[in-house]
Scaffold this motif. Sequence first.
Motif, PDB file in Angstrom:
ATOM      1  N   PRO A 283       0.976  -1.115  -0.158  1.00  0.00           N
ATOM      2  CA  PRO A 283       0.118  -0.366   0.185  1.00  0.00           C
ATOM      3  C   PRO A 283       1.479   1.408  -0.103  1.00  0.00           C
ATOM      4  N   GLY A 284       0.802   2.146  -1.170  1.00  0.00           N
ATOM      5  CA  GLY A 284       1.248   2.739  -0.805  1.00  0.00           C
ATOM      6  C   GLY A 284       2.667   3.455  -1.644  1.00  0.00           C
ATOM      7  N   MET A 285       2.927   2.014  -2.231  1.00  0.00           N
ATOM      8  CA  MET A 285       4.085   2.176  -3.129  1.00  0.00           C
ATOM      9  C   MET A 285       4.389   2.347  -3.979  1.00  0.00           C
ATOM     10  N   HIS A 286       4.945   3.402  -4.698  1.00  0.00           N
ATOM     11  CA  HIS A 286       4.643   3.654  -6.669  1.00  0.00           C
ATOM     12  C   HIS A 286       6.235   3.773  -7.036  1.00  0.00           C
ATOM     13  N   PRO A 287       6.164   1.998  -7.650  1.00  0.00           N
ATOM     14  CA  PRO A 287       5.971   1.800  -8.586  1.00  0.00           C
ATOM     15  C   PRO A 287       5.975   0.815  -7.185  1.00  0.00           C
ATOM     16  N   SER A 288       5.269  -0.385  -7.074  1.00  0.00           N
ATOM     17  CA  SER A 288       5.018  -1.583  -6.356  1.00  0.00           C
ATOM     18  C   SER A 288       5.824  -2.478  -7.091  1.00  0.00           C
ATOM     19  N   THR A 289       6.141  -3.617  -6.079  1.00  0.00           N
ATOM     20  CA  THR A 289       7.225  -4.435  -7.016  1.00  0.00           C
ATOM     21  C   THR A 289       7.604  -4.909  -8.050  1.00  0.00           C
ATOM     22  N   HIS A 290       6.117  -5.635  -8.773  1.00  0.00           N
ATOM     23  CA  HIS A 290       6.061  -6.357  -9.858  1.00  0.00           C
ATOM     24  C   HIS A 290       4.538  -5.658 -10.520  1.00  0.00           C
ATOM     25  N   MET A 291       4.621  -6.020 -11.781  1.00  0.00           N
ATOM     26  CA  MET A 291       3.422  -5.867 -12.368  1.00  0.00           C
ATOM     27  C   MET A 291       1.631  -6.755 -11.765  1.00  0.00           C
ATOM     28  N   HIS A 292       1.134  -6.302 -12.407  1.00  0.00           N
ATOM     29  CA  HIS A 292      -0.466  -6.919 -12.676  1.00  0.00           C
ATOM     30  C   HIS A 292      -0.972  -6.228 -13.612  1.00  0.00           C
ATOM     31  N   GLN A 293      -2.490  -8.042 -13.540  1.00  0.00           N
ATOM     32  CA  GLN A 293      -3.242  -6.794 -14.548  1.00  0.00           C
ATOM     33  C   GLN A 293      -4.625  -7.215 -13.777  1.00  0.00           C
ATOM     34  N   VAL A 294      -4.962  -5.967 -13.749  1.00  0.00           N
ATOM     35  CA  VAL A 294      -6.448  -5.047 -12.558  1.00  0.00           C
ATOM     36  C   VAL A 294      -7.631  -5.070 -13.360  1.00  0.00           C
ATOM     37  N   VAL A 295      -8.410  -5.675 -12.607  1.00  0.00           N
ATOM     38  CA  VAL A 295      -9.595  -5.369 -13.252  1.00  0.00           C
ATOM     39  C   VAL A 295     -10.656  -5.051 -12.290  1.00  0.00           C
ATOM     40  N   GLY A 296     -11.739  -4.412 -12.965  1.00  0.00           N
ATOM     41  CA  GLY A 296     -13.197  -4.292 -11.666  1.00  0.00           C
ATOM     42  C   GLY A 296     -12.945  -2.235 -11.890  1.00  0.00           C
ATOM     43  N   GLY A 297     -13.419  -2.050 -10.619  1.00  0.00           N
ATOM     44  CA  GLY A 297     -13.994  -0.214 -10.747  1.00  0.00           C
ATOM     45  C   GLY A 297     -12.712   0.755 -10.911  1.00  0.00           C
ATOM     46  N   ASN A 298     -12.819   1.641 -11.335  1.00  0.00           N
ATOM     47  CA  ASN A 298     -12.263   2.438 -11.809  1.00  0.00           C
ATOM     48  C   ASN A 298     -11.577   3.814 -10.202  1.00  0.00           C
ATOM     49  N   ALA A 299     -11.941   2.777  -8.948  1.00  0.00           N
ATOM     50  CA  ALA A 299     -11.160   3.245  -7.404  1.00  0.00           C
ATOM     51  C   ALA A 299      -9.608   3.269  -7.026  1.00  0.00           C
ATOM     52  N   PHE A 300      -9.110   2.255  -8.321  1.00  0.00           N
ATOM     53  CA  PHE A 300      -8.295   0.982  -7.650  1.00  0.00           C
ATOM     54  C   PHE A 300      -6.901   1.966  -7.867  1.00  0.00           C
ATOM     55  N   THR A 301      -6.208   2.363  -7.226  1.00  0.00           N
ATOM     56  CA  THR A 301      -4.910   3.694  -6.869  1.00  0.00           C
ATOM     57  C   THR A 301      -4.145   2.738  -6.086  1.00  0.00           C
ATOM     58  N   ALA A 302      -2.908   3.175  -6.222  1.00  0.00           N
ATOM     59  CA  ALA A 302      -1.849   3.288  -4.862  1.00  0.00           C
ATOM     60  C   ALA A 302      -1.988   2.210  -3.080  1.00  0.00           C
ATOM     61  N   SER A 303      -3.216   3.219  -3.132  1.00  0.00           N
ATOM     62  CA  SER A 303      -3.393   2.768  -1.876  1.00  0.00           C
ATOM     63  C   SER A 303      -4.789   2.902  -1.970  1.00  0.00           C
ATOM     64  N   MET A 304      -5.629   1.811  -1.441  1.00  0.00           N
ATOM     65  CA  MET A 304      -7.216   1.886  -1.166  1.00  0.00           C
ATOM     66  C   MET A 304      -7.409   2.208   0.286  1.00  0.00           C
TER      67      MET A 304
END
Length: 326
Positions: free
Chosen positions: A20-41
């Motif tokens: 959480p809060g790390m920008h960028p994080s350690t490795h790549m992801h494919q993300v799906v779903g809502g547009n509230a996705f951020t580095a820290s939720m």
Amino acid sequence: MLRFGCSQVVIERLDPLVNPGMHPSTHMHQVVGGNAFTASMPESDISKLASCTTCHFTEDLSNYWTANLYFKARNGTYKRVPQMANQFNDGDNAGITIYYTSPAVNATTAFKPGFRMLTGDSMRRTSENLGKNMQQCYRCFSEPNFGGSMYSPCLDPKWDTDYFPKQPCPGGIRSNIIFPLCWDGKNLDSPSHRDHVSHPIGGPTQFAIVNGTCPPSHPVKIPQVMLEVMWDTTPFNKPDLWPEDGTQPFVLSTGDASGFGQHGDYVFGWKDDSLQLAMDNHCYLRNCTRLTEQAPSIKNKCQVPDTVEEDVDGWMDELPGGGVGA
């Protein structure tokens, strides 16, 4: 059982659950779903923060993410293997197929706002030896137009393995990731993102056998969530592209070339009691009068801006972040 597609909302090196809060994080992801996705939720009602979703049902503003898959060429460079739409999800922009399973109506308690969990271990490099009860598996499809999910996942060790296929797959590779089905009834998360959920007494059950008895420590049965990813490996199937020593060339974004480290992250974001209503009213696959459907042309427009700004599709000398697992 609900089964529906969620298109890709972003491919990015962020992980608000583990990093959480790390920008960028350690490795790549494919993300799906809502547009509230951020580095820290925030640990709050995500459905109140998102304004759109890439999922088939407008009520599902949750976020789901998995590690990306890469092809490692003979010269040591990497290229991301694209996801492709699953069976019955025609028109989706890649993405993930989501399952929610309950043994009967009124038999499971839907997740609460703020709930989140992680399954799998990005650092694992050996099998759990669970056989038909394996909680993550791969299937190598032998021909194009494979039929996607018409083949039940993780049930037949003849076809399903928890390691990467050892030969080219003309129809692509399917990856399934299954979450636990018992909850402690109190905590919406835990430091490990795992301890507040549990498998039934006796260990994991087969998908979609969800009638195991929950332990006293985790007495509340929740819908079983499963993620299903389809990778289009066909551009990389020529034998002369594969390593000369006969090893397989695919690697997760964590640097894992075995496949045992596949994992999935989940942040709950269904509106109000919509998921509970779906579980309690005989909804099946995408047939659910309690939920509102949206066409791929609409959900594909929901996007999250790329904030890390690194190449996700070209050939690269190393994996983004160096292929760090944790």
